[in-house]
Design an enzyme around this catalytic site. Structure first.
Site, PDB file in Angstrom:
ATOM      1  N   GLY A 171      23.785  36.989  12.569  1.00  0.00           N
ATOM      2  CA  GLY A 171      24.592  37.018  11.351  1.00  0.00           C
ATOM      3  C   GLY A 171      23.772  37.594  10.201  1.00  0.00           C
ATOM      4  CE1 TYR A 174      17.341  35.140   7.880  1.00  0.00           C
ATOM      5  CE2 TYR A 174      16.396  34.258   9.894  1.00  0.00           C
ATOM      6  CZ  TYR A 174      16.535  34.221   8.516  1.00  0.00           C
ATOM      7  OH  TYR A 174      15.861  33.278   7.790  1.00  0.00           O
ATOM      8  CB  SER A 181      18.661  36.626  14.925  1.00  0.00           C
ATOM      9  OG  SER A 181      17.480  35.941  14.581  1.00  0.00           O
ATOM     10  CB  ILE A 188      28.034  25.397  16.900  1.00  0.00           C
ATOM     11  CG1 ILE A 188      27.109  24.886  17.990  1.00  0.00           C
ATOM     12  CG2 ILE A 188      27.432  25.213  15.527  1.00  0.00           C
ATOM     13  CD1 ILE A 188      25.892  25.735  18.207  1.00  0.00           C
ATOM     14  N   GLY A 231      26.041  30.679   6.635  1.00  0.00           N
ATOM     15  CA  GLY A 231      26.358  30.849   8.058  1.00  0.00           C
ATOM     16  C   GLY A 231      26.454  29.540   8.813  1.00  0.00           C
ATOM     17  CB  VAL A 232      25.625  28.723  12.321  1.00  0.00           C
ATOM     18  CG1 VAL A 232      24.164  28.933  12.497  1.00  0.00           C
ATOM     19  CG2 VAL A 232      26.147  27.690  13.288  1.00  0.00           C
ATOM     20  CG  ASP A 233      20.896  26.459   7.902  1.00  0.00           C
ATOM     21  OD1 ASP A 233      20.938  25.263   8.228  1.00  0.00           O
ATOM     22  OD2 ASP A 233      19.952  26.977   7.271  1.00  0.00           O
ATOM     23  CG  ASN A 260      16.096  29.242   5.652  1.00  0.00           C
ATOM     24  OD1 ASN A 260      15.268  28.359   5.394  1.00  0.00           O
ATOM     25  ND2 ASN A 260      17.321  29.237   5.130  1.00  0.00           N
TER      26      ASN A 260
HETATM   27  N1  AR6 Z   1      29.722  27.936  14.885  1.00  0.00           N
HETATM   28  C1  AR6 Z   1      29.194  28.843  15.727  1.00  0.00           C
HETATM   29  N2  AR6 Z   1      28.701  30.021  15.334  1.00  0.00           N
HETATM   30  C2  AR6 Z   1      28.744  30.292  14.012  1.00  0.00           C
HETATM   31  C3  AR6 Z   1      29.263  29.389  13.058  1.00  0.00           C
HETATM   32  C4  AR6 Z   1      29.778  28.158  13.545  1.00  0.00           C
HETATM   33  N3  AR6 Z   1      30.290  27.249  12.733  1.00  0.00           N
HETATM   34  N4  AR6 Z   1      29.158  29.948  11.820  1.00  0.00           N
HETATM   35  C5  AR6 Z   1      28.590  31.158  12.001  1.00  0.00           C
HETATM   36  N5  AR6 Z   1      28.344  31.374  13.308  1.00  0.00           N
HETATM   37  P1  AR6 Z   1      23.938  33.141  10.867  1.00  0.00           P
HETATM   38  P2  AR6 Z   1      21.222  34.080  11.427  1.00  0.00           P
HETATM   39  C6  AR6 Z   1      27.737  32.525  13.985  1.00  0.00           C
HETATM   40  O1  AR6 Z   1      24.064  34.069   9.716  1.00  0.00           O
HETATM   41  O2  AR6 Z   1      21.689  35.462  11.621  1.00  0.00           O
HETATM   42  C7  AR6 Z   1      21.445  31.207   7.175  1.00  0.00           C
HETATM   43  O3  AR6 Z   1      21.658  31.332   5.802  1.00  0.00           O
HETATM   44  C8  AR6 Z   1      27.788  33.845  13.264  1.00  0.00           C
HETATM   45  O4  AR6 Z   1      29.035  34.494  13.512  1.00  0.00           O
HETATM   46  O5  AR6 Z   1      24.445  31.766  10.668  1.00  0.00           O
HETATM   47  O6  AR6 Z   1      20.238  33.516  12.424  1.00  0.00           O
HETATM   48  C9  AR6 Z   1      20.117  30.539   7.497  1.00  0.00           C
HETATM   49  O7  AR6 Z   1      19.751  29.576   6.540  1.00  0.00           O
HETATM   50  C10 AR6 Z   1      26.635  34.573  13.880  1.00  0.00           C
HETATM   51  O8  AR6 Z   1      27.042  35.222  15.090  1.00  0.00           O
HETATM   52  O9  AR6 Z   1      22.391  32.983  11.337  1.00  0.00           O
HETATM   53  C11 AR6 Z   1      19.180  31.704   7.506  1.00  0.00           C
HETATM   54  O10 AR6 Z   1      18.740  32.016   6.218  1.00  0.00           O
HETATM   55  C12 AR6 Z   1      25.648  33.473  14.271  1.00  0.00           C
HETATM   56  O11 AR6 Z   1      26.349  32.253  14.090  1.00  0.00           O
HETATM   57  C13 AR6 Z   1      19.992  32.811   8.051  1.00  0.00           C
HETATM   58  O12 AR6 Z   1      21.351  32.495   7.730  1.00  0.00           O
HETATM   59  C14 AR6 Z   1      24.366  33.452  13.434  1.00  0.00           C
HETATM   60  O13 AR6 Z   1      24.648  33.812  12.106  1.00  0.00           O
HETATM   61  C15 AR6 Z   1      19.880  32.906   9.541  1.00  0.00           C
HETATM   62  O14 AR6 Z   1      20.562  34.031   9.987  1.00  0.00           O
END
Ligand code: AR6
Length: 335
Positions: free
Chosen positions: A118, A120, A116, A10, A31-33, A23
């Site tokens: 990943g 979460y 959510s 993304i 993760g994506v954050d 969060n």
């Molecule tokens: N581009 C697109 N999608 C991605 C990328 C990317 N670069 N990286 C990961 N994903 P998550 P959550 C996908 O864990 O579950 C953080 O620490 C990944 O495969 O990023 O909402 C925050 O600070 C997954 O399908 O977010 C919060 O504490 C999706 O993005 C917590 O994680 C979401 O995964 C939020 O958890």
């Protein structure tokens, strides 16, 4: 306006806004954050510190700094706690709040990760469904192009039963089409052997062909209803508005205008199929509409068989069809 489902990182998206699955602190994470903060640079965190956090289901907006997007919309999805704690509503809220914030900031193109799904722990197939349904509903009422950016394909496994049904529908048809019954083999063999020995009579075009050749001008003067004419007629017959039709087809308004203003417009096969779906045509009429654009459902193509499966089952929800196409690694209908 369309919803695209694509596989990408993304942080590489050149859109008006990308959405961050953050969060409640908005102070970064994994993760994506983490990826978004790394790519945007430290100024993003600086601006986030001024926002005072964000509740689950809500959204806040910042600039995007070094990212190719203009804005980052930070939203917080629910932590999965088994599904009985309002997770679905909260997740839908996170998408809706982000979309409304994008709209308020005049964003025309927005990209979402699968919130959510990943850290979460929201089951990916369910998270995908909430995303597609919520964004799809929003797009019925607003002009915006939204991309759902999936990191890994497993994230959008459609329901097991649907997957199995489609797989066997593909198998049945694919196999039927590729089985070489003896008579077909025989005909093929004859075709290869024929030329030297055969009389020219054998190669005369069939009668209807000869007739058309005899009076080409006449035939051209009696063209059938075109794709565009059929489309507009069907829209009227169904009492739909143009916008209802192109939205249901997941087609861009500009493309629809082109088709509307050019009666000889030749759409791509996915576009023609998307309109057949939007108009909820029974299979025979869908075939006819496809034929107007010079195409047919082919049982040598998984894409075609999947779309045919949905039409044959009277399921005309283009977003569900696209979920299935995506799960089977096919390109999507419409947008
Ligand atoms: N581009 C697109 N999608 C991605 C990328 C990317 N670069 N990286 C990961 N994903 P998550 P959550 C996908 O864990 O579950 C953080 O620490 C990944 O495969 O990023 O909402 C925050 O600070 C997954 O399908 O977010 C919060 O504490 C999706 O993005 C917590 O994680 C979401 O995964 C939020 O958890």
């Amino acid at each position: 306006m369309p919803l695209h489902i694509i596989r990408n990182d993304i942080t590489a998206m050149k859109v008006d806004a990308i959405v961050n699955a953050a969060n409640e602190s908005l102070l970064g994470g994994g993760g994506v954050d983490g990826a978004i903060h790394r790519a945007a640079g430290p100024e993003l965190l600086k601006e986030c510190r001024t926002l005072g956090g964000c509740k689950t289901g809500e959204a806040k907006i910042t600039k995007a700094y070094r990212l190719p997007a203009k804005f980052v919309i930070h939203t917080v999805g629910p932590v999965w706690r088994g599904g009985g704690h309002g997770e679905r509503d909260l997740l839908a809220c996170a998408y809706r709040s982000s979309l409304e914030l994008a709209l308020a900031n005049n964003c025309e193109t927005v990209a979402f990760p699968l919130i959510s799904s990943g850290a979460y722990g929201y089951p990916r197939d369910q998270a995908f469904k909430v995303a597609v349904d919520t964004i799809g509903d929003f797009l019925l009422a607003h002009e915006m192009t939204v991309s759902l950016v999936i990191f890994d394909r497993a994230a959008c496994a459609i329901g097991e039963k649907l997957f199995a049904d489609i797989a066997s529908y593909i198998d049945d048809r694919y196999v039927a089409e590729h089985t070489d019954p003896e008579e077909v083999q025989y005909r093929r063999a004859m075709a290869f052997e024929a030329p030297a020995a055969a009389s020219m009579e054998k190669f005369r075009p069939p009668a209807p062909c000869r007739a058309a050749a005899g009076s080409l001008a006449e035939a051209l003067g009696q063209l059938d209803e075109s794709f565009s004419q059929m489309l507009l007629r069907k829209i009227d017959e169904r009492g739909m508005t143009d916008a209802q039709c192109y939205k249901r087809a997941n087609i861009d308004r500009k493309l629809f205008s082109k088709i509307r203003s050019d009666i000889h417009y030749k759409p791509s096969k996915p576009t023609a199929m998307a309109f057949a779906v939007a108009l909820e045509l029974p299979l025979e009429e869908a075939r006819e509409m496809l034929g107007k654009a010079g195409f047919a459902f082919s049982h040598a193509s998984r894409f075609d068989i999947i779309v045919e499966y949905f039409i044959a089952h009277h399921n005309y929800n283009i977003l569900e069809i696209n979920e299935a196409l995506f799960a089977f690694d096919q390109s999507l209908l419409g947008g």
